[in-house]
Motif scaffolding. Structure first.
Motif, PDB file in Angstrom:
ATOM      1  N   ASN A  56      40.123  37.261  27.672  1.00  0.00           N
ATOM      2  CA  ASN A  56      39.607  38.622  27.850  1.00  0.00           C
ATOM      3  C   ASN A  56      38.092  38.684  27.982  1.00  0.00           C
ATOM      4  N   MET A  57      37.405  37.612  27.617  1.00  0.00           N
ATOM      5  CA  MET A  57      35.939  37.627  27.741  1.00  0.00           C
ATOM      6  C   MET A  57      35.485  37.646  29.205  1.00  0.00           C
ATOM      7  N   ASP A  58      36.348  37.188  30.110  1.00  0.00           N
ATOM      8  CA  ASP A  58      35.944  37.065  31.520  1.00  0.00           C
ATOM      9  C   ASP A  58      37.188  37.067  32.411  1.00  0.00           C
ATOM     10  N   LEU A  59      37.417  38.200  33.082  1.00  0.00           N
ATOM     11  CA  LEU A  59      38.550  38.285  34.017  1.00  0.00           C
ATOM     12  C   LEU A  59      38.118  38.047  35.465  1.00  0.00           C
ATOM     13  N   ALA A  60      36.807  37.943  35.698  1.00  0.00           N
ATOM     14  CA  ALA A  60      36.332  37.799  37.084  1.00  0.00           C
ATOM     15  C   ALA A  60      36.471  36.353  37.581  1.00  0.00           C
ATOM     16  N   THR A  61      36.081  35.387  36.741  1.00  0.00           N
ATOM     17  CA  THR A  61      36.098  33.981  37.191  1.00  0.00           C
ATOM     18  C   THR A  61      37.477  33.509  37.647  1.00  0.00           C
ATOM     19  N   PRO A  62      38.580  33.852  36.942  1.00  0.00           N
ATOM     20  CA  PRO A  62      39.896  33.377  37.423  1.00  0.00           C
ATOM     21  C   PRO A  62      40.282  33.933  38.803  1.00  0.00           C
ATOM     22  N   LEU A  63      39.622  35.022  39.220  1.00  0.00           N
ATOM     23  CA  LEU A  63      39.939  35.629  40.523  1.00  0.00           C
ATOM     24  C   LEU A  63      38.947  35.207  41.604  1.00  0.00           C
ATOM     25  N   HIS A  64      37.898  34.505  41.212  1.00  0.00           N
ATOM     26  CA  HIS A  64      36.803  34.170  42.113  1.00  0.00           C
ATOM     27  C   HIS A  64      37.263  33.193  43.196  1.00  0.00           C
ATOM     28  N   HIS A  65      36.912  33.464  44.445  1.00  0.00           N
ATOM     29  CA  HIS A  65      37.137  32.472  45.500  1.00  0.00           C
ATOM     30  C   HIS A  65      36.176  31.314  45.239  1.00  0.00           C
ATOM     31  N   THR A  66      36.607  30.125  45.563  1.00  0.00           N
ATOM     32  CA  THR A  66      35.821  28.958  45.168  1.00  0.00           C
ATOM     33  C   THR A  66      35.438  28.139  46.392  1.00  0.00           C
TER      34      THR A  66
ATOM     35  N   ILE B  28      30.133  36.331  49.442  1.00  0.00           N
ATOM     36  CA  ILE B  28      29.981  37.743  49.033  1.00  0.00           C
ATOM     37  C   ILE B  28      30.137  37.874  47.515  1.00  0.00           C
ATOM     38  N   GLU B  29      31.140  37.200  46.940  1.00  0.00           N
ATOM     39  CA  GLU B  29      31.369  37.293  45.492  1.00  0.00           C
ATOM     40  C   GLU B  29      30.204  36.711  44.707  1.00  0.00           C
ATOM     41  N   GLU B  30      29.599  35.635  45.219  1.00  0.00           N
ATOM     42  CA  GLU B  30      28.405  35.089  44.561  1.00  0.00           C
ATOM     43  C   GLU B  30      27.265  36.118  44.562  1.00  0.00           C
ATOM     44  N   LYS B  31      27.150  36.850  45.680  1.00  0.00           N
ATOM     45  CA  LYS B  31      26.116  37.907  45.757  1.00  0.00           C
ATOM     46  C   LYS B  31      26.424  39.034  44.771  1.00  0.00           C
ATOM     47  N   VAL B  32      27.703  39.432  44.698  1.00  0.00           N
ATOM     48  CA  VAL B  32      28.107  40.500  43.777  1.00  0.00           C
ATOM     49  C   VAL B  32      27.779  40.089  42.339  1.00  0.00           C
ATOM     50  N   MET B  33      28.103  38.844  41.988  1.00  0.00           N
ATOM     51  CA  MET B  33      27.887  38.375  40.608  1.00  0.00           C
ATOM     52  C   MET B  33      26.401  38.233  40.271  1.00  0.00           C
ATOM     53  N   SER B  34      25.591  37.955  41.297  1.00  0.00           N
ATOM     54  CA  SER B  34      24.151  37.802  41.026  1.00  0.00           C
ATOM     55  C   SER B  34      23.373  39.078  41.376  1.00  0.00           C
ATOM     56  N   LYS B  35      24.101  40.183  41.537  1.00  0.00           N
ATOM     57  CA  LYS B  35      23.516  41.530  41.752  1.00  0.00           C
ATOM     58  C   LYS B  35      22.638  41.606  43.006  1.00  0.00           C
TER      59      LYS B  35
ATOM     60  N   PHE C 279      39.450  40.600  58.294  1.00  0.00           N
ATOM     61  CA  PHE C 279      38.731  39.970  57.183  1.00  0.00           C
ATOM     62  C   PHE C 279      39.686  39.628  56.035  1.00  0.00           C
ATOM     63  N   GLY C 280      40.330  38.457  56.132  1.00  0.00           N
ATOM     64  CA  GLY C 280      41.162  37.945  55.042  1.00  0.00           C
ATOM     65  C   GLY C 280      42.457  38.700  54.821  1.00  0.00           C
ATOM     66  N   GLN C 281      43.199  38.259  53.805  1.00  0.00           N
ATOM     67  CA  GLN C 281      44.485  38.861  53.460  1.00  0.00           C
ATOM     68  C   GLN C 281      44.307  39.945  52.397  1.00  0.00           C
ATOM     69  N   ALA C 282      45.385  40.705  52.165  1.00  0.00           N
ATOM     70  CA  ALA C 282      45.355  41.784  51.164  1.00  0.00           C
ATOM     71  C   ALA C 282      44.974  41.230  49.785  1.00  0.00           C
ATOM     72  N   GLU C 283      45.531  40.075  49.425  1.00  0.00           N
ATOM     73  CA  GLU C 283      45.248  39.464  48.118  1.00  0.00           C
ATOM     74  C   GLU C 283      43.759  39.147  47.965  1.00  0.00           C
ATOM     75  N   ASP C 284      43.131  38.644  49.036  1.00  0.00           N
ATOM     76  CA  ASP C 284      41.694  38.311  48.996  1.00  0.00           C
ATOM     77  C   ASP C 284      40.852  39.563  48.780  1.00  0.00           C
ATOM     78  N   LYS C 285      41.224  40.655  49.449  1.00  0.00           N
ATOM     79  CA  LYS C 285      40.476  41.919  49.329  1.00  0.00           C
ATOM     80  C   LYS C 285      40.585  42.475  47.913  1.00  0.00           C
ATOM     81  N   LEU C 286      41.778  42.374  47.341  1.00  0.00           N
ATOM     82  CA  LEU C 286      41.976  42.880  45.981  1.00  0.00           C
ATOM     83  C   LEU C 286      41.150  42.061  44.982  1.00  0.00           C
ATOM     84  N   ARG C 287      41.126  40.731  45.156  1.00  0.00           N
ATOM     85  CA  ARG C 287      40.321  39.876  44.282  1.00  0.00           C
ATOM     86  C   ARG C 287      38.847  40.260  44.366  1.00  0.00           C
ATOM     87  N   LEU C 288      38.360  40.472  45.572  1.00  0.00           N
ATOM     88  CA  LEU C 288      36.952  40.853  45.774  1.00  0.00           C
ATOM     89  C   LEU C 288      36.651  42.193  45.093  1.00  0.00           C
TER      90      LEU C 288
END
Length: 637
Positions: free
Chosen positions: A255-265, A406-413, A429-438
């Motif tokens: 619960n401390m971090d739900l963003a990293t498990p969804l992050h594209h790598t 894009i996610e790296e930019k979001v995380m670094s504000k 631009f990607g699949q539905a799952e990718d958009k939801l993760r973003l």
């Protein structure tokens, strides 16, 4: 100094040697035996001991406990399983049927007195008491995926998943059983390591439940003179894996971090896990040249694969270039052999033997002797080419490079080049799952997101075909996090950002089979994820509002307490364990962090572990299941 993985391998090899010490030099003829395991035992053995190694250890047959088995006399049978009622019933059935002449029973977790009495009664009834040679508790109930990475479950991992821990209608006894299962495995881990840790964890979390139970279990064992499993730790400095300094066990809650498990790598190993479902160091890749009916090809990614060990943490473009360089090197070696053969007038393999008498053939002899290594090198190059090509197809089809950037930019504000709404509306631009993760990452990292903007973004997601069930849970989670003292969720993410370097010059100049056109050659800037930041603060014993409030538990103290001592030396070694599921992104981040911390005087080590290993698709499913409970609470009660 032996790693966790090596210690587990040694323990299992000793078990396969009928629980006697392995001789230094393997005997010419090992004792032949059969191995019978349950699914948990199979998951533990398969990533660390190959079928070839099992044969060398004298295992002629390895079978599932619950399969149909014929009687095999005159051969010892080694059982390797959990002492569950179902497994013990089957073992008793084997006694009754007189399947084997010699039984060696090895249980993955300690068997209770009542269960062993029932087993003894069954053996007595079947008249095979004399056939049971050994009954052992083996403390190896965890899965070593790397020297410094372990998980607790693979098959049936949903029993220890984020969903199982956080769902609304879990009964108290179910939660107790779940926590006990985690504690038993962590206890086994530290028995294998030979060290008693100091435990740190956040308060009021699943991690605290695990910490309290584990501290109690460790303390009871330490103060039990007859059953103490840590006598080496007490009597020998450096008896365990770590130095004479004790390690810290940092227990964290997913619960401390739900963003990293969804992050594209963008690193090789994490990409293989994200898009190809890497499991127990095995990945299945569709063979594009084969017919549709042909099964996907199994690729073993283990520590004997030098290329994998070197590049599993590298950014994908670096991997593609490295494969190309390996291929060039192989072709040069092959050309050298052909040229030497031609210059000596040797046509076929049979002529080589006659020419070896001549001194001038020394170079050719060396070249021919290196053929087996060359063939193995070619096999690995082909395998990695297949895996990388498959990943490349996913990157292009789903624009994974752009999502990562894009996610790296979001995380670094940082400001996005295109508004998020435009990206979500873009059909290409990607699949539905990718958009939801973003979107979820954007939502978690945003300080304030106006209601009107949220609605517009959700409409775009729905139009793209996204299932928004997970958002109900993420919104509730963020509300709780924002109200929790000491947790400033939005500021925890710093993101490394990325930069695009010159396009793939090596690949273009060498005429690579990787067509990288349209893929960005992104270089990731080094940064610490939330788990790594907390690990650094705890290891360095730095004063920090959040980690100062963490529990401090020392099982070696006769009376337990959770008060932080005044004078503390920094920790050289840490075991970081994520309750509720981990991922290769966090593992690689910790590996990169500890590499930077090494000095000539001090060797520091981190072992990363998790109750389960989940990729983004699996984690999204868990969030959706939790979201559906919120939307229709009556359906789940």
């Amino acid at each position: 100094m032996l790693t966790l993985r090596e210690r587990q391998i040694n323990a299992i090899k000793q078990m396969l040697n009928l629980n006697s010490q392995q001789p230094k030099a393997l005997a010419a003829e090992p004792v032949w035996k059969i191995l019978i395991y349950d699914r948990v035992g199979q998951d533990i053995i398969s990533p660390i001991i190959s079928i070839k190694e099992l044969r060398e250890l004298g295992v002629t047959l390895h079978v599932q406990l619950h399969s149909d088995r014929d009687s095999i006399p005159d051969v010892p049978a080694i059982y390797f399983c959990l002492p569950t009622d179902e497994n013990l019933d089957r073992i008793q059935q084997d006694f009754s049927n007189g399947l084997y002449d010699v039984y060696h029973l090895n249980f993955l977790a300690p068997i209770t007195r009542s269960k062993i009495e029932n087993l003894a009664a069954a053996a007595l009834h079947a008249g095979c008491v004399a056939n049971i040679h050994r009954v052992y508790d083996q403390y190896v109930n965890f899965i070593s995926l790397e020297d410094d990475f372990f998980v607790l479950k693979h098959q049936q991992s949903d029993q220890l998943s984020y969903y199982a821990i956080n769902r609304a209608n879990t009964r108290d006894e179910e939660m107790e059983a779940l926590m006990d299962s985690i504690v038993d495995s962590l206890f086994a881990l530290f028995v294998t390591l030979g060290n008693v840790p100091i435990i740190r964890c956040p308060r009021n979390s699943a991690a605290e439940m695990v910490a309290r139970k584990l501290e109690k279990k460790l303390r009871e064992n330490l103060w039990d003179a007859r059953a103490n499993l840590f006598h080496m730790d007490a009597t020998q400095a450096g008896g365990g894996v770590f130095s004479f300094q004790r390690p810290v066990l940092l227990l964290l809650d997913r619960n401390m971090d739900l963003a990293t498990p969804l992050h594209h790598t963008w690193s090789y190993q994490a990409l293989v896990h994200d898009v190809l479902d890497l499991g127990l160091n095995l990945v299945y890749v569709e063979d594009e040249t084969a017919s549709a009916r042909k099964k996907p090809k199994a690729c073993d990614l283990d520590r004997n694969d030098r290329f994998w060990m070197t590049h599993k943490g590298s950014p994908f473009p670096t991997v593609a270039e490295a494969i190309q360089e390996e291929l060039e090197s192989y072709r040069n070696s092959e050309e050298e052999i052909k040229r030497l053969k031609t210059s000596m007038g040797i046509e076929g393999e049979s002529d080589i033997a006659f020419s070896l008498v001549n001194d001038t053939t020394a170079r050719l002899t060396n070249a021919v002797n290196s053929l087996p290594q060359l063939m193995e090198k070619k096999r690995l190059i082909d395998m990695h080419t297949k895996i990388a090509t498959s990943i490349l197809n996913f990157i292009k089809a789903r624009r994974l490079d752009s999502y990562f950037e894009i996610e790296e930019k979001v995380m670094s504000k940082q400001t996005l080049d295109r508004p998020l709404l435009d990206l979500l509306r873009d059909g290409e631009f990607g699949q539905a799952e990718d958009k939801l993760r973003l979107y979820i990452i954007y939502f978690i990292c945003a300080q304030q997101l106006p209601e009107s903007e949220q609605e517009r973004l959700k409409e775009a997601l729905q139009a793209a075909g996204c299932d928004l069930t997970a958002l109900a849970y993420v919104q509730r989670w963020k509300g709780i996090m924002n109200r929790s003292p000491g947790i400033h969720q939005a500021t925890q993410y710093e993101g490394g950002g990325t930069k695009t370097v010159s396009m793939f010059t090596k690949l273009v100049s060498q005429g690579s089979s990787f067509v990288m056109e349209g893929v960005k050659n992104l270089v990731v800037k080094r940064h610490n994820l939330p788990v790594t930041k907390i690990t650094e603060q705890v290891m360095e014993c730095r004063s920090n509002a959040e980690t100062d409030d963490y529990l401090y538990l020392d099982p070696k103290l006769l009376k337990g307490g959770d008060v932080l001592p005044k004078n503390r030396a920094p920790f050289q070694d840490a075991v970081v364990f994520m309750v509720g599921g981990g991922n290769y992104i966090e593992y690689q981040n910790l590996v990169d962090f500890i590499k930077q911390k090494q000095t000539s005087n001090v060797q520091r080590r981190i072992i990363y572990g998790a109750s389960t290993l989940t990729n983004a698709r699996q984690f999204l499913k868990e969030l959706s299941a939790l979201g559906s409970e919120i939307q229709s609470p009556t359906a789940t009660s």
